[in-house]
Scaffold this active site. Structure first.
Site, PDB file in Angstrom:
ATOM      1  CE  LYS A  23      34.711  -4.791  11.855  1.00 61.83           C
ATOM      2  NZ  LYS A  23      34.249  -4.792  10.459  1.00 61.83           N
ATOM      3  CG  ASN A  24      30.333  -5.073  11.378  1.00 57.60           C
ATOM      4  OD1 ASN A  24      31.393  -4.565  11.018  1.00 57.60           O
ATOM      5  ND2 ASN A  24      30.113  -6.371  11.309  1.00 57.60           N
ATOM      6  NE  ARG A  94      30.962  -6.498   1.230  1.00 55.07           N
ATOM      7  CZ  ARG A  94      30.465  -6.605   0.009  1.00 55.07           C
ATOM      8  NH1 ARG A  94      31.259  -6.625  -1.021  1.00 55.07           N
ATOM      9  NH2 ARG A  94      29.166  -6.699  -0.180  1.00 55.07           N
ATOM     10  CB  CYS A 118      37.468 -10.177   5.265  1.00 56.42           C
ATOM     11  SG  CYS A 118      37.945  -9.601   6.884  1.00 56.42           S
ATOM     12  NE  ARG A 123      32.285  -9.632   2.187  1.00 59.74           N
ATOM     13  CZ  ARG A 123      32.661  -9.229   3.374  1.00 59.74           C
ATOM     14  NH1 ARG A 123      33.889  -9.404   3.779  1.00 59.74           N
ATOM     15  NH2 ARG A 123      31.819  -8.619   4.174  1.00 59.74           N
ATOM     16  N   PRO A 124      30.056  -9.402  -4.035  1.00 64.24           N
ATOM     17  CG  PRO A 124      28.309 -10.273  -5.299  1.00 64.24           C
ATOM     18  CD  PRO A 124      29.306 -10.639  -4.227  1.00 64.24           C
ATOM     19  CB  ILE A 125      28.403  -3.772  -4.159  1.00 64.01           C
ATOM     20  CG1 ILE A 125      29.167  -3.210  -5.369  1.00 64.01           C
ATOM     21  CG2 ILE A 125      29.315  -3.898  -2.965  1.00 64.01           C
ATOM     22  CD1 ILE A 125      29.553  -1.742  -5.193  1.00 64.01           C
ATOM     23  CG  ASP A 126      24.698  -8.322  -7.065  1.00 63.56           C
ATOM     24  OD1 ASP A 126      25.407  -8.443  -6.048  1.00 63.56           O
ATOM     25  OD2 ASP A 126      23.777  -9.108  -7.333  1.00 63.56           O
ATOM     26  CG  ASP A 307      30.798 -11.258  10.964  1.00 62.33           C
ATOM     27  OD1 ASP A 307      31.080 -11.824   9.903  1.00 62.33           O
ATOM     28  OD2 ASP A 307      30.561 -10.031  11.040  1.00 62.33           O
ATOM     29  NE  ARG A 399      39.640  -4.838   8.155  1.00 61.87           N
ATOM     30  CZ  ARG A 399      38.829  -5.567   7.398  1.00 61.87           C
ATOM     31  NH1 ARG A 399      39.264  -6.677   6.864  1.00 61.87           N
ATOM     32  NH2 ARG A 399      37.597  -5.189   7.155  1.00 61.87           N
TER      33      ARG A 399
HETATM   34  C1  UD1 Z   1      28.189  -7.193   6.866  1.00 66.10           C
HETATM   35  C2  UD1 Z   1      29.218  -7.144   7.968  1.00 66.10           C
HETATM   36  C3  UD1 Z   1      30.024  -8.442   7.969  1.00 66.10           C
HETATM   37  C4  UD1 Z   1      29.097  -9.653   8.050  1.00 66.10           C
HETATM   38  C5  UD1 Z   1      28.020  -9.588   6.974  1.00 66.10           C
HETATM   39  C6  UD1 Z   1      26.980 -10.685   7.094  1.00 66.10           C
HETATM   40  C7  UD1 Z   1      29.723  -4.797   8.146  1.00 66.10           C
HETATM   41  C8  UD1 Z   1      30.705  -3.697   7.955  1.00 66.10           C
HETATM   42  N1  UD1 Z   1      30.099  -6.011   7.762  1.00 66.10           N
HETATM   43  O1  UD1 Z   1      28.913  -7.285   5.643  1.00 66.10           O
HETATM   44  O2  UD1 Z   1      30.904  -8.411   9.090  1.00 66.10           O
HETATM   45  O3  UD1 Z   1      29.846 -10.827   7.866  1.00 66.10           O
HETATM   46  O4  UD1 Z   1      27.324  -8.319   7.049  1.00 66.10           O
HETATM   47  O5  UD1 Z   1      26.384 -10.651   8.347  1.00 66.10           O
HETATM   48  O6  UD1 Z   1      28.651  -4.584   8.679  1.00 66.10           O
HETATM   49  N2  UD1 Z   1      25.837 -10.019  -1.477  1.00 66.10           N
HETATM   50  C9  UD1 Z   1      25.586 -10.045  -2.820  1.00 66.10           C
HETATM   51  N3  UD1 Z   1      25.336  -8.866  -3.453  1.00 66.10           N
HETATM   52  C10 UD1 Z   1      25.309  -7.670  -2.779  1.00 66.10           C
HETATM   53  C11 UD1 Z   1      25.562  -7.669  -1.394  1.00 66.10           C
HETATM   54  C12 UD1 Z   1      25.829  -8.852  -0.766  1.00 66.10           C
HETATM   55  O7  UD1 Z   1      25.601 -11.087  -3.456  1.00 66.10           O
HETATM   56  O8  UD1 Z   1      25.078  -6.623  -3.412  1.00 66.10           O
HETATM   57  C13 UD1 Z   1      26.141 -11.288  -0.787  1.00 66.10           C
HETATM   58  C14 UD1 Z   1      27.571 -11.289  -0.248  1.00 66.10           C
HETATM   59  O9  UD1 Z   1      28.496 -11.667  -1.232  1.00 66.10           O
HETATM   60  C15 UD1 Z   1      27.465 -12.280   0.869  1.00 66.10           C
HETATM   61  C16 UD1 Z   1      26.057 -12.049   1.401  1.00 66.10           C
HETATM   62  O10 UD1 Z   1      25.342 -11.392   0.365  1.00 66.10           O
HETATM   63  O11 UD1 Z   1      27.578 -13.584   0.367  1.00 66.10           O
HETATM   64  C17 UD1 Z   1      25.999 -11.230   2.675  1.00 66.10           C
HETATM   65  O12 UD1 Z   1      26.564  -9.963   2.445  1.00 66.10           O
HETATM   66  P1  UD1 Z   1      26.099  -8.660   3.247  1.00 66.10           P
HETATM   67  O13 UD1 Z   1      24.978  -8.974   4.151  1.00 66.10           O
HETATM   68  O14 UD1 Z   1      25.926  -7.572   2.246  1.00 66.10           O
HETATM   69  O15 UD1 Z   1      27.382  -8.390   4.105  1.00 66.10           O
HETATM   70  P2  UD1 Z   1      28.198  -7.042   4.258  1.00 66.10           P
HETATM   71  O16 UD1 Z   1      27.249  -5.891   4.396  1.00 66.10           O
HETATM   72  O17 UD1 Z   1      29.258  -6.964   3.255  1.00 66.10           O
END
Ligand code: UD1
Length: 422
Positions: A23-24, A94, A118, A123-126, A307, A399
């Protein structure tokens, strides 16, 4: 009616199953189709999951022609596409945020409501946004939506404060169409990123360094038709392997890449689980009775995947002695612990650390899947428990797992879906 799973557990699982597609890996590859103009992307080995159809719907709303047939997806992208993603779809998942980079790179504009997904922390996207700004995007947050515009993204050096999977994918896709060279440092090294690079390369992108912490991308102005095979789902494979361990069973997972979950295999060996891994196949043998306590910490790849943390916690509940799990990726990823406690598990939480004192058995109960992998962890606990366990809110689990009850039934589990599949 709530979507529930009834498990009558306490019997060892036995047999072999084939891993589903990841999926990912499939989600970012689907988003990458947005980089194309008048071209088509074909994907093979795509899992049949709710998140995949949400991404397909999102791409269709943006103007792509998406056809799904028997684990294959073709995505045709024309010249004119919309730049606005609808809140209803983005908030379901997300991973919708993965369209931001490619959309902005091709259109010069993207509007995206802040994503859902989830409930495992804020989980920000900064990091995604900071990287895009460095490449020359203007970003405003208005009424809960990201409004991004650019007169043309430019290659640059980006250092990620954390190797975020999503930020790496978004920035990598944006860099493919940017003018000039981009260097992405402290990039994520997950196998799903390598699969995305395979796809982008098949489109004609020039990228080096996948699987390492530094990605070098030379921007291109035009990409072409492409095809890619989605890698096996390492998280689903680990889940079914742990279903074998927790039931003291003999389970083989076929069509996997065992190196992708070496961290779990190493921890299982440390816990005295009998496990054998060969080219494309992993087997666990009955060994729960000697399951030793272990300590582990979740980390970015190749560290132990967050995960798989909930599922491993379920298994350790039945180990001998006190195990310690430290969650370092997400800030509130222990929601499954309180549900496991309802089943008689002895778990103490101290911030981002869980201390799990092994108990001889769990008791059946009504429990709630609070998120995707927490739900998977409860399914494992139910499989190991004599009597009837009911898991509510199975929609979360759907999912990420392709027809989980069929896979488990084929291994001899007594599982039954109650209520409507969401
Ligand atoms: C992806 C996976 C998810 C997995 C995660 C970590 C997909 C669709 N999902 O999620 O299943 O649990 O990787 O292996 O592939 N963070 C920030 N700012 C940002 C981005 C992330 O602070 O801009 C933090 C997040 O809040 C979290 C950590 O970084 O605490 C890891 O997030 P990230 O690696 O981005 O996970 P996802 O891509 O959302």
């Amino acid at each position: 009616m709530d979507d529930m799973l009834k498990i009558v557990g306490g019997r060892p699982l036995s047999g072999e199953i084939k891993a589903q597609g990841s999926k990912n890996a499939a989600l970012p590859v689907m988003a990458a189709s947005l980089l194309l103009k008048d071209a088509e992307l074909e994907l093979d080995n795509v899992p049949d999951l709710k998140d995949i159809s949400t991404m397909a719907d999102l791409l269709s709303v943006l103007g792509a022609e998406v056809r799904i047939n028997n684990h294959k997806i073709s995505i045709k992208v024309g010249r004119d596409m919309s730049s606005e993603t609808p809140a209803a779809l983005v908030q379901k998942m997300r991973a919708s945020s993965l369209v931001l980079g490619p959309l902005l790179a091709r259109q010069g504009r993207a509007v995206m409501p802040l994503p859902g997904g989830c409930s495992i922390g804020s989980r920000p996207i900064d990091l995604h946004l900071k990287g895009l700004v460095k490449m020359g995007a203007n970003i405003d947050l208005l009424h809960g939506a990201v409004h991004a515009t650019t007169k043309g993204l430019k290659g640059c050096r980006i250092y990620l404060d954390f190797p975020s999977v999503g930020a790496t994918e978004n920035l990598l896709m944006a860099a493919v169409l940017a003018k000039g060279d981009t260097v992405l440092e402290n990039a994520a090294r997950e196998p799903e990123i390598v699969n995305l690079v395979d796809c982008l390369r098949s489109m004609g992108a020039d990228i080096e360094g996948e699987g390492t912490g530094v990605l070098r991308i030379k921007g291109k102005s035009d990409l072409t038709d492409a095809s890619v095979r989605i890698i096996p789902d390492r998280i689903a494979a680990c889940t079914y392997l742990l279903a074998g361990v927790i039931t003291d069973g003999h389970v083989t997972i076929k069509d996997v890449i065992p190196q992708h979950f070496d961290s779990l295999l190493a921890k299982l060996e440390e816990a005295s689980v009998d496990v054998e891994s060969r080219e494309g196949t992993v087997t666990v043998f009955p060994s729960r009775k000697k399951l030793k306590a272990i300590s582990m910490k979740t980390l970015p790849y190749p560290g132990f995947p967050t995960d798989v943390q909930p599922q491993l916690m379920s298994v350790l509940c039945l180990g001998q002695g006190a195990s310690v799990i430290k969650e370092s990726i997400f800030e509130s990823r222990f929601l499954h612990a309180s549900e496991l406690k309802k089943m008689g598990a002895d778990i103490e939480l101290q911030g981002n650390t869980a201390i799990i004192n092994g108990v001889p058995k769990l008791n059946c109960a009504d429990v709630v899947a609070t998120d995707l992998r927490a739900g998977a962890a409860l399914v494992l606990a139910g499989l190991a428990t004599e009597g009837e366990t009911i898991i509510h809110s199975m929609g979360h689990v759907d999912r990420g797992y392709e027809c989980m009850e069929s896979a488990l039934s084929s291994l001899g589990a007594n599982v039954q879906r109650l209520g409507r599949r969401a």
